[in-house]
Design an enzyme around this catalytic site. Structure first.
Site, PDB file in Angstrom:
ATOM      1  N   TRP A 108     -33.714 -63.964 -95.171  1.00  0.00           N
ATOM      2  CA  TRP A 108     -34.309 -62.651 -95.450  1.00  0.00           C
ATOM      3  C   TRP A 108     -35.315 -62.270 -94.376  1.00  0.00           C
ATOM      4  O   TRP A 108     -35.421 -61.100 -94.001  1.00  0.00           O
ATOM      5  CB  TRP A 108     -34.990 -62.678 -96.818  1.00  0.00           C
ATOM      6  N   HIS A 109     -36.043 -63.252 -93.852  1.00  0.00           N
ATOM      7  CA  HIS A 109     -37.073 -62.958 -92.868  1.00  0.00           C
ATOM      8  C   HIS A 109     -36.505 -62.698 -91.475  1.00  0.00           C
ATOM      9  O   HIS A 109     -37.188 -62.099 -90.640  1.00  0.00           O
ATOM     10  CB  HIS A 109     -38.085 -64.103 -92.798  1.00  0.00           C
ATOM     11  N   GLY A 110     -35.309 -63.140 -91.180  1.00  0.00           N
ATOM     12  CA  GLY A 110     -34.742 -62.891 -89.859  1.00  0.00           C
ATOM     13  C   GLY A 110     -33.442 -63.644 -89.642  1.00  0.00           C
ATOM     14  O   GLY A 110     -33.094 -64.542 -90.396  1.00  0.00           O
ATOM     15  N   PHE A 129     -39.651 -56.674 -91.147  1.00  0.00           N
ATOM     16  CA  PHE A 129     -38.784 -57.343 -92.118  1.00  0.00           C
ATOM     17  C   PHE A 129     -38.234 -56.370 -93.141  1.00  0.00           C
ATOM     18  O   PHE A 129     -37.373 -56.731 -93.893  1.00  0.00           O
ATOM     19  CB  PHE A 129     -39.557 -58.471 -92.823  1.00  0.00           C
TER      20      PHE A 129
END
Length: 492
Positions: A331-333, A492
């Site tokens: 989810w963060h990258g 994000f």
């Protein structure tokens, strides 16, 4: 449009809050929906078209799920809707990073002369999760499908939370759509919270930014002391930047009549890594708990093979945690470092779950009743584990790559005087003061001071209000003078 921009502070914010306060209840939702669309349109009309389209399709999917007569049809509509929203997220956030050869195809399709991936819509991950929450809540019959499309648009686009959250579940938002009050008390409480958040952002987080940039951008040139100061500065910057935004969002929501969920609860004081993540970005953790951890746990417990294991509940817990932290990292990258960052915290939390499980087993064997207090050595060991986990873990999060993180770790643990005292020559009084205040207010001293000093009588309360106004004025000058300053989690 940023919460600290001149346009927002001078024009959008006062106009929106004042008009919403003066409007009758039945018009407030429609007005806030319109203002939220204007707020997001500032990021780009094409991005407004995207988020509006996703919200409209979610509205239609919710109605179809509710009206479907068979479980197969309901599940089919849900999966199509989930796949669409996740595919949009994958296209913008992951496709061109994971498959760079797709850039050439995109350039031909979009007619772009330069080969580059499309700009990431602000808040895409946050509002996608909001949409998924709505669809799943309707499917699980936790709520009825919303009949008014404007209310779904408001839920997705609500300007205090659309860029960086907090991620609010639809069931919590729906209960406030028609039953909320905007009065002077809510305006007062919301404004106080907004000022507190703005001070965090512009007077602490932004002031230590140079210390972070210097250390992490020149790893080969920094020494051990510089590396540690840079990391401490980053821990301060990240916390005050993100919690500052959350305070501003909660304050804005309160002034508009909504109570948004809390996102932070002094995470650096946690006694375990698991507790740290229950206190940091609380709304994201609760989202993963409700929509990933619990469904995965239920799925595993239905499988026969899980019961064959020696400790099936512990195994189920660890496998569910693995799914949560895999998705949290992703989810963060899209880079490998984000996946490894997720696995870093999974390993520590899994270790704590196993440790606590066997501690409980030993107490049972000794026939000890209740929860026995941990020994001093156990408490110290547990605290040191938490500090080690988030200090070294956030290096992975901030570093440009895994190799860069390893080099930074080396600078931290192997004595190095490469930059001698250059770091301290660049240390000005503003940065020193911001770093000091950031460390002090990591502890819950603000609430203690307010409750025990400023709430004693009318004079001290008046002094607190004057101090708050002064802080707001200074923060406003900082914000306007510095120009646009992005929040760290906007990417994000």
């Amino acid at each position: 449009m940023s919460f600290t921009s001149a346009v927002f502070l001078i024009l959008f914010f006062p106009v929106c809050i004042v008009i919403n306060f003066l409007l009758k209840n039945r018009w407030q939702n429609l007005f806030l929906c319109l203002m939220s669309m204007i707020f997001y349109a500032w990021c780009g009309v094409k991005f407004l078209t995207l988020i509006t389209g996703m919200a409209v399709l979610a509205y239609g999917a919710g109605l179809l799920i509710e009206k479907a007569r068979t479980e197969t049809a309901r599940r089919g509509i849900l999966w199509i809707a989930l796949a669409f929203n996740l595919s949009v997220l994958f296209f913008y956030k992951y496709l061109f990073q994971l498959f760079p050869e797709c850039l050439n195809l995109w350039a031909r399709v979009s007619g772009s002369e330069s080969v580059q991936s499309p700009a990431l819509p602000l808040g895409l991950s946050f509002y996608t999760f909001s949409i998924l929450s709505y669809l799943l809540d309707v499917y699980w019959e936790k709520c009825k499908a919303q009949k008014k499309i404007s209310n779904v648009l408001l839920y997705v686009l609500f300007f205090p939370k659309v860029i960086q959250g907090p991620i609010m579940r639809y069931t919590d938002f729906e209960s406030q759509l028609l039953d909320r009050t905007v009065d002077l008390d809510s305006l007062n409480a919301g404004l106080e919270r907004f000022i507190k958040g703005m001070v965090k952002k512009v007077m602490i987080a932004d002031r230590v930014e140079w210390l972070v940039l210097y250390s992490f951008s020149h790893v080969e040139r920094v020494g051990t002391i510089s590396a540690w100061i840079g990391l401490i500065s980053y821990l301060v910057q990240l916390y005050y930047d993100f919690s500052g935004y959350s305070d501003m969002a909660v304050g804005l929501g309160r002034m508009a009549g909504f109570r948004l969920p809390e996102n932070f609860d002094h995470p650096y004081l946690s006694a375990s890594v698991g507790e740290y993540w229950r206190r940091w970005h609380i709304s994201l953790g609760e989202w993963f708990r409700d929509y990933v951890y619990m469904p995965v746990s239920r799925f595993l417990l239905e499988k026969n093979w899980i019961g064959v294991l020696k400790h099936p509940m512990l195994a189920c817990d660890l496998l569910s945690l693995f799914a949560v932290w895999t998705l949290t990292g992703i989810w963060h990258g899209s880079g490998l470092k984000y996946f490894l960052w997720g696995m870093w915290y999974f390993v520590f939390i899994a270790f704590e779950r196993i440790r606590d499980f066997y501690r409980k087993q030993r107490r049972k064997k000794r026939k000890e009743k209740g929860k026995k207090k941990l020994s001093l050595s156990q408490r110290i060991g547990d605290r040191l584990l938490v500090i080690f986990a988030f200090v070294f873990g956030q290096v992975i999060f901030r570093a440009k790559s895994i190799g860069n993180a390893l080099d930074y770790w080396k600078k931290m643990v192997v004595w190095d005087t490469t930059d001698k005292l250059y770091f301290f020559h660049e240390f000005d009084n503003y940065e020193l003061f911001a770093l000091f205040m950031g460390i002090v207010f990591i502890f819950p001293v603000y609430g203690w001071i307010k409750g025990n000093v400023f709430e004693r009588n009318d004079v001290t309360r008046a002094a607190y209000r004057l101090g708050l106004l002064a802080a707001a004025g200074v923060a406003f000058c900082y914000a306007i003078g510095a120009g646009y300053s992005a929040f760290l989690y906007e990417v994000f």
